[in-house]
Design an enzyme around this catalytic site. Sequence first.
Site, short mmCIF file in Angstrom:
data_model
loop_
_atom_site.label_atom_id
_atom_site.label_comp_id
_atom_site.label_asym_id
_atom_site.label_seq_id
_atom_site.Cartn_x
_atom_site.Cartn_y
_atom_site.Cartn_z
N TYR A 156 0.83 -1.21 0.00
CA TYR A 156 0.00 0.00 0.00
C TYR A 156 0.86 1.25 0.00
O TYR A 156 0.65 2.17 -0.81
CB TYR A 156 -0.91 -0.03 1.24
N LYS A 160 1.13 4.01 -3.02
CA LYS A 160 0.74 5.39 -2.73
C LYS A 160 1.91 6.35 -2.91
O LYS A 160 1.74 7.48 -3.38
CB LYS A 160 0.19 5.49 -1.30
#
Length: 287
Positions: A156, A160
Amino acid sequence: MNPLSFTGRTVLITGAGRGVGRAHALAFAEHGAGVVVNDVDDTADAVTGEILAAGGSAIAHRGDAADPDVASDAVAQGIARFGRIDAVVANAGIDRITPLREVTPELLTEFFRVHVLGTWAVCSAAWPHFLEQRFGRIVTTTSAAGYFGLTRALPYTTAKGALHGMTQSLALEGARHGITVNAVAPFAASRLAHARTEGAPALQDAIERLAPASDVSPVVLWLAHESTTVTGMAFEVGAGAVSQVAVGVAEAVPVDADPTAWLGGAIRIPPVGAADRPLTRWLDELG
């Protein structure tokens, strides 16, 4: 005149069937926009129904926006229904608690497909229309975790973090064409936050009370409005606060002979990092 009126404007929002994306869709509709509500399932229909019941304008678009054909279709349907496309809010994302030992190439690929390819696909689909009308607004969705890290979240945070570079590159490319590109890093009671706090009901309740998803939307509306001309910026938003996230370099120090001389004290680096940020410490306690 309402300074944030979107009357006559069309906004496409991905991942708009739940959480933060749903809050964005409702807010844009309330301010007069025609909204293309995209999500992978029938939650897109539910949110569209809410908007129509409240007197707003919206169409539902079901499909995985990480597929370039789906992203192009979402833009095309928005133009067919409302006559134009003015803003894209790339909000769709996934999350999963993942210790390093459980990270696989397939998992990294999945996260990049949703976050990075998904953002690129919808921006790329809208871009020719923005160029033609010499106007466009893009809001990407990054995360404080992408800038400062987060335990048990490598896929993640890496995906990101990649969106920061994408946002900057698109901002530079769009600047001469009237296209602005900025990012928000939500700290809110999103679907992803709910999944990450599963097993900690007290923390879930605190986030829902103190950081509702709707708190993020005013900043997104501001960044998507025609009167806002800032570009290449990122804002962490939530829990009643907004702060700009800035990436920079320290003052350069000339080194004549030994390139490691600065390690001896030529530059004093303040001991500030992810662990010094209250929101990061709060999330880190989950791990």
